[in-house]
Design a protein around this motif. Sequence first.
Motif, PDB file in Angstrom:
ATOM      1  N   ILE A 112       0.815  -1.337  -0.054  1.00  0.00           N
ATOM      2  CA  ILE A 112       0.027  -0.028  -0.065  1.00  0.00           C
ATOM      3  C   ILE A 112       0.995   1.256  -0.035  1.00  0.00           C
ATOM      4  O   ILE A 112       1.781   1.291   0.705  1.00  0.00           O
ATOM      5  N   GLU A 113       0.450   2.246  -0.940  1.00  0.00           N
ATOM      6  CA  GLU A 113       1.117   3.558  -0.765  1.00  0.00           C
ATOM      7  C   GLU A 113       0.044   4.283  -0.541  1.00  0.00           C
ATOM      8  O   GLU A 113      -0.963   4.654  -0.780  1.00  0.00           O
ATOM      9  N   GLY A 121       4.657   8.306  -2.342  1.00  0.00           N
ATOM     10  CA  GLY A 121       3.903   7.984  -1.511  1.00  0.00           C
ATOM     11  C   GLY A 121       4.700   7.152  -0.445  1.00  0.00           C
ATOM     12  O   GLY A 121       5.588   6.654  -0.705  1.00  0.00           O
ATOM     13  N   SER A 122       4.292   7.096   0.863  1.00  0.00           N
ATOM     14  CA  SER A 122       5.019   6.330   1.851  1.00  0.00           C
ATOM     15  C   SER A 122       4.468   4.882   1.568  1.00  0.00           C
ATOM     16  O   SER A 122       3.277   4.780   1.142  1.00  0.00           O
ATOM     17  N   PHE A 132      -3.691  -2.615   8.197  1.00  0.00           N
ATOM     18  CA  PHE A 132      -2.502  -1.938   7.876  1.00  0.00           C
ATOM     19  C   PHE A 132      -2.540  -0.607   8.588  1.00  0.00           C
ATOM     20  O   PHE A 132      -3.639  -0.235   9.186  1.00  0.00           O
ATOM     21  N   THR A 133      -1.403   0.114   8.973  1.00  0.00           N
ATOM     22  CA  THR A 133      -1.670   1.128   9.761  1.00  0.00           C
ATOM     23  C   THR A 133      -0.361   2.275   8.985  1.00  0.00           C
ATOM     24  O   THR A 133       0.447   1.912   8.495  1.00  0.00           O
ATOM     25  N   ALA A 134      -0.860   3.576   9.284  1.00  0.00           N
ATOM     26  CA  ALA A 134       0.351   4.508   8.610  1.00  0.00           C
ATOM     27  C   ALA A 134       0.249   5.913   9.388  1.00  0.00           C
ATOM     28  O   ALA A 134      -0.712   6.088  10.147  1.00  0.00           O
ATOM     29  N   ALA A 135       1.198   6.781   9.248  1.00  0.00           N
ATOM     30  CA  ALA A 135       1.178   7.963   9.911  1.00  0.00           C
ATOM     31  C   ALA A 135      -0.249   8.835   9.224  1.00  0.00           C
ATOM     32  O   ALA A 135      -0.524   8.675   8.272  1.00  0.00           O
ATOM     33  N   LEU A 143      -4.806   6.303  -1.466  1.00  0.00           N
ATOM     34  CA  LEU A 143      -4.326   5.004  -1.268  1.00  0.00           C
ATOM     35  C   LEU A 143      -4.157   4.302  -2.519  1.00  0.00           C
ATOM     36  O   LEU A 143      -5.087   4.127  -3.321  1.00  0.00           O
ATOM     37  N   ARG A 144      -2.897   3.896  -2.769  1.00  0.00           N
ATOM     38  CA  ARG A 144      -2.660   2.860  -3.997  1.00  0.00           C
ATOM     39  C   ARG A 144      -2.633   1.466  -3.384  1.00  0.00           C
ATOM     40  O   ARG A 144      -1.395   1.378  -2.682  1.00  0.00           O
ATOM     41  N   LEU A 145      -3.289   0.339  -3.826  1.00  0.00           N
ATOM     42  CA  LEU A 145      -3.307  -0.873  -3.208  1.00  0.00           C
ATOM     43  C   LEU A 145      -2.859  -1.994  -4.194  1.00  0.00           C
ATOM     44  O   LEU A 145      -3.337  -2.022  -5.366  1.00  0.00           O
TER      45      LEU A 145
END
Length: 159
Positions: A112-113, A121-122, A132-135, A143-145
Motif C-alpha cells: 500500500i502507498e 507516497g509512503s 495496515f497502519t500509517a502515519a 491509497l494505492r493498493l
Amino acid sequence: MDGTDGADGVRDGMDDDLDAGLLEEELRQAAAALDPLPPALLQIAVDAYVLHRLDAEVAELTFDSLVDAVPVRGTGDPPRMLTFSAGEVTVDVEVTAHGLMGQLMPPQPARIEVLGGPRPGSSLTADDMGRFTAAPPSGPFALRLRTAGDVIETEWLRT
C-alpha cells in the motif's frame, strides 16, 4: 522605511519574506497575463495524468462518516470512517489525528502507498489479515493498493 534594522544596517528577515512573497505573486500574475497556459497544453497534461492510472482500478467511496453517519452526542473528536469498493475488494479506513488504520476485505496481503502529492507516497504492507497502519496524512491523500493480481487506487480525500 529603508529596510534596515538599527544602526548596523542588517535587513529585517520578515521584510525579506514579505517582499519575496509579493514579488512572486506579481510574477505569477504577469506570466498569466503575458504568457498564459495554452488550453491544448492543459488538456495534454490532464490526459497524461489519466494515463498513468490505466493499470489501476479506481475504488469508489461508498461510505464517509463525515457525510453518511448520524452524529453522536458527547464524542469529542470521532475518527473519520471511510469505505472504498472496487469489484470484490473493499477497503475500510479509519482516519484519526494519530494515523490511518485500515483493512482489506476479503483479507489478503497487499503493498500500500499513501499518496499525498507529487512526491512518492509512503509505502507499507498489509498483513495476511489485510490490516495496515500509517502515519496521519498532512493533507489530501489517496491509497494505492497492490494485491496479488490487482492495482486499486482510492479517490483523493481531504483530511
